[in-house]
Design an enzyme around this catalytic site. Structure first.
Site, PDB file in Angstrom:
ATOM      1  N   CYS A  32      41.155  13.038 -46.861  1.00  0.00           N
ATOM      2  CA  CYS A  32      40.697  13.641 -45.460  1.00  0.00           C
ATOM      3  C   CYS A  32      40.164  15.233 -46.211  1.00  0.00           C
ATOM      4  CB  CYS A  32      41.811  13.983 -44.669  1.00  0.00           C
ATOM      5  SG  CYS A  32      42.210  12.313 -43.840  1.00  0.00           S
ATOM      6  N   GLY A  60      35.783  12.271 -46.422  1.00  0.00           N
ATOM      7  CA  GLY A  60      36.220  11.180 -45.452  1.00  0.00           C
ATOM      8  C   GLY A  60      34.908  10.979 -44.553  1.00  0.00           C
ATOM      9  N   ASN A 111      45.533  16.593 -44.203  1.00  0.00           N
ATOM     10  CA  ASN A 111      45.142  15.865 -45.411  1.00  0.00           C
ATOM     11  C   ASN A 111      46.498  15.728 -46.236  1.00  0.00           C
ATOM     12  OD1 ASN A 111      43.474  16.724 -48.577  1.00  0.00           O
ATOM     13  ND2 ASN A 111      43.933  15.086 -47.489  1.00  0.00           N
ATOM     14  N   GLY A 112      46.587  14.343 -46.429  1.00  0.00           N
ATOM     15  CA  GLY A 112      47.743  13.931 -47.113  1.00  0.00           C
ATOM     16  C   GLY A 112      48.470  12.589 -46.596  1.00  0.00           C
ATOM     17  N   TYR A 157      37.909  12.371 -59.484  1.00  0.00           N
ATOM     18  CA  TYR A 157      36.962  11.621 -58.583  1.00  0.00           C
ATOM     19  C   TYR A 157      36.696  12.359 -57.364  1.00  0.00           C
ATOM     20  CZ  TYR A 157      35.411   8.399 -55.067  1.00  0.00           C
ATOM     21  OH  TYR A 157      34.901   7.969 -53.812  1.00  0.00           O
ATOM     22  N   ASP A 163      32.071   5.681 -66.170  1.00  0.00           N
ATOM     23  CA  ASP A 163      32.561   5.792 -64.618  1.00  0.00           C
ATOM     24  C   ASP A 163      33.676   6.799 -64.632  1.00  0.00           C
ATOM     25  OD1 ASP A 163      32.309   5.502 -62.238  1.00  0.00           O
ATOM     26  OD2 ASP A 163      32.332   3.384 -61.859  1.00  0.00           O
ATOM     27  N   ASP A 164      33.983   7.156 -63.527  1.00  0.00           N
ATOM     28  CA  ASP A 164      35.206   7.988 -63.504  1.00  0.00           C
ATOM     29  C   ASP A 164      36.262   7.376 -63.533  1.00  0.00           C
ATOM     30  OD1 ASP A 164      35.884   8.054 -60.351  1.00  0.00           O
ATOM     31  OD2 ASP A 164      33.832   7.916 -60.499  1.00  0.00           O
TER      32      ASP A 164
HETATM   33  P1  AMP Z   1      35.993  -0.318 -58.206  1.00  0.00           P
HETATM   34  O1  AMP Z   1      34.771  -1.068 -57.870  1.00  0.00           O
HETATM   35  O2  AMP Z   1      37.164  -0.982 -57.180  1.00  0.00           O
HETATM   36  O3  AMP Z   1      36.565  -0.517 -59.487  1.00  0.00           O
HETATM   37  O4  AMP Z   1      36.023   0.995 -57.889  1.00  0.00           O
HETATM   38  C1  AMP Z   1      35.556   1.877 -59.009  1.00  0.00           C
HETATM   39  C2  AMP Z   1      34.386   2.919 -58.245  1.00  0.00           C
HETATM   40  O5  AMP Z   1      35.094   3.636 -57.265  1.00  0.00           O
HETATM   41  C3  AMP Z   1      34.221   4.140 -59.390  1.00  0.00           C
HETATM   42  O6  AMP Z   1      32.763   4.169 -59.312  1.00  0.00           O
HETATM   43  C4  AMP Z   1      34.682   5.472 -58.594  1.00  0.00           C
HETATM   44  O7  AMP Z   1      34.010   6.420 -58.607  1.00  0.00           O
HETATM   45  C5  AMP Z   1      34.985   4.844 -57.148  1.00  0.00           C
HETATM   46  N1  AMP Z   1      36.727   5.305 -56.737  1.00  0.00           N
HETATM   47  C6  AMP Z   1      37.149   5.556 -57.234  1.00  0.00           C
HETATM   48  N2  AMP Z   1      38.362   6.014 -56.469  1.00  0.00           N
HETATM   49  C7  AMP Z   1      37.934   5.788 -55.180  1.00  0.00           C
HETATM   50  C8  AMP Z   1      38.601   5.478 -53.870  1.00  0.00           C
HETATM   51  N3  AMP Z   1      39.788   6.089 -53.780  1.00  0.00           N
HETATM   52  N4  AMP Z   1      37.774   5.296 -52.731  1.00  0.00           N
HETATM   53  C9  AMP Z   1      36.603   4.882 -53.188  1.00  0.00           C
HETATM   54  N5  AMP Z   1      35.932   4.989 -54.299  1.00  0.00           N
HETATM   55  C10 AMP Z   1      36.613   5.276 -55.421  1.00  0.00           C
END
Ligand code: AMP
Length: 496
Positions: free
Chosen positions: A2, A28, A102-103, A258, A366-367
């Site tokens: 949030c 959010g 938020n939390g 992220y 990717d992050d």
């Molecule tokens: P996944 O496809 O489930 O492995 O998600 C990885 C991707 O989701 C990465 O490209 C991240 O940038 C993004 N990501 C990481 N954490 C979250 C999160 N909590 N909610 C939504 N997207 C996320």
């Protein structure tokens, strides 16, 4: 996940809070809300499900009159996704208090029980934020003051800290009195304060992220300290006090990986710079383990990996290319709650530029890898586009445990790395080589921005949670988060 913002100024604040929420929209997209307090000490609220731009029409904004107010954008991490979960929440006693959070509280069920049986307070939802509001309200009411002083408010925050476990950055409006902000005693979720000169007094903004300060003419004053409370009375006078017994700064490291905007600084650390250092650390790892690597090109998976990927390419001295074009206008239809839909949506969200892949050894960055849906699909697309070898780097280490502190993460069993070695994850996503950031490297990347911080909240990588957990909390959360069970619950509510 949030985002929260509060403003105290000389004139109407709703329009500025609206603009600020637009800048926090990445935190959010499920619901948004604003509450303001007018000169007759009346609170007005508009909140609903949807993006900020969809929730507030001209007719709503015209009714939001008041010189101090708070706003919230929501992505559900606890509680359901219905309209009743949009914030700010309101409780009429004492004074009329509205709160945005938020939390995530890890003992909210126990507290809800106490509120009902011992304190005779009824809760409308199973939201932990409503629990937090009622605990704070109860602790303030107990002091039986018609006009609460800063001291009364700080005492209520101290008591709230003693009762609540978990993560919380909070903004509250006390009708006719002012704006309150506080942060849990680990400072897990971010909160900072900015100041600007008005004609007759200083004006203040308090928000999850400071990226929005400068565009509103505010200068950052500082971060709100873990355990600290701030009270800005309705005339604009600011009071602050440490309200926790043993506060310790332990910010969530995933904000830097992220979640936050790159143009924000959290606890004095630039998110952008932390991400460039994550790229440098990944490059060193690659150079150390394969000095003769054959990477032809580095390609980011937009958006949050772009900063790290660019620095990684610079440090490797390999070309950096944009191999994916993101559709920025993808609507709510594509924010998919379940796995099957998620798989399809990756392709709709990211379109591939074949010419950057054909015949090349590509390093995709990717992050983070969560379920592995994105990485698996992207690697498949890279191969279809003619890539020779596909390597994959993640700016974060393997995510193995669920998040309890306000980041929306799936159940542990749905995390691709929860029970697999790095080699098995590589096989599963079909990468020729998978490079995960090492946890120590991630911590160093972030800590370099503020060496005074001794510890970060890193439980999704280690499974070590820093707040007390009530019995069965992890199991219960695991069950609420599982896709399969979520679907069953929704079906039974729909038919019932
Ligand atoms: P996944 O496809 O489930 O492995 O998600 C990885 C991707 O989701 C990465 O490209 C991240 O940038 C993004 N990501 C990481 N954490 C979250 C999160 N909590 N909610 C939504 N997207 C996320």
């Amino acid at each position: 996940m949030c985002g929260i913002v509060g403003i105290s100024a000389e004139s109407n604040v709703a329009a500025e809070i609206y603009d600020a929420l637009l800048m926090l929209q990445h935190r959010g997209q499920d619901a948004a809300g604003i509450t303001v307090c007018n000169s007759d000490d009346k609170l007005s609220t508009r909140k609903s499900k949807g993006y900020v731009r969809d929730v507030f029409a001209q007719r709503h904004m015209e009714k939001l009159i008041g010189d101090y107010g708070i706003g919230h954008v929501r992505y559900p991490t606890a509680g359901g996704a219905g309209k009743e979960f949009s914030q700010p929440y309101y409780v009429n006693s004492p004074y009329g208090i509205s709160l945005a959070h938020n939390g995530n509280l890890t003992n909210s069920k126990q507290l809800a029980n106490e509120l009902f049986h011992a304190e005779m307070r009824h809760l409308k939802t199973d939201s932990d934020s409503e629990v937090l509001l009622n605990i704070f309200a109860h602790e303030l009411a107990k002091q039986r003051e018609i006009y609460p002083s800063a001291e009364n408010i700080f005492k209520a925050v101290s008591k709230t800290h003693l009762r609540c476990d978990g993560a919380y950055a909070v903004l509250a409006l006390i009708a006719g009195h002012g704006l309150v902000a506080f942060r849990d005693n680990n400072g897990i979720r971010p909160l900072s304060i900015g100041i600007r000169k008005g004609k007759t007094r200083d004006e203040y903004v308090i928000s999850s992220e400071d990226a929005l300060f400068s565009s509103h003419g505010f200068k950052k004053l500082r971060d709100v300290e873990p355990g600290e409370a701030i009270f800005i009375d309705k005339n604009g006078e600011l009071f602050s006090q440490q309200c926790a017994d043993e506060p310790k700064k332990r910010p969530c490291i995933f904000e830097y990986v992220y979640f936050s905007r790159p143009d924000s600084k959290i606890d004095e650390i630039s998110v952008y710079k932390a991400r460039t250092r994550m790229g440098t650390k990944l490059a060193s790892q690659i150079k150390n383990s394969k000095p003769d690597h054959d990477i032809d090109v580095v390609i980011p998976i937009p958006d949050s990996s772009v900063t790290a990927a660019h620095q990684l390419a610079v440090d490797l001295d390999v070309p950096y290319r944009e191999g994916f074009v993101k559709n920025r206008y993808i609507g709510r239809t594509f924010i998919m709650p379940y796995q099957e839909e998620r798989k399809k949506s990756v392709r709709r969200k990211l379109n591939i530029l074949d010419l950057e892949f054909d015949g090349k050894n590509v390093l995709l960055v990717d992050d983070s890898i969560v379920r592995g849906t994105t990485s698996k699909k992207i690697i498949e697309m890279a191969r279809e586009a003619g890539a020779n070898k596909v390597y994959f780097a993640s700016a974060a280490p393997a995510i193995k445990y669920q998040n309890l502190y306000g980041i929306d993460m799936p159940a542990t069993s749905e995390l691709i790395a929860s029970n697999k070695s790095d080699e098995d994850v590589a096989k599963e996503i079909n990468a020729d080589w998978l490079i995960y950031q090492k946890l120590d490297d991630l911590i160093e990347s972030v800590k370099e921005g503020n060496p005074k911080i001794e510890e970060f909240e890193t439980s999704i990588f280690t499974g070590e949670y820093m707040t007390p957990l009530v019995e069965n909390y992890l199991e219960d959360l695991e069950n609420t988060r599982k896709d399969e069970l979520k679907m069953q619950r929704e079906k039974s509510t729909a038919s019932g």
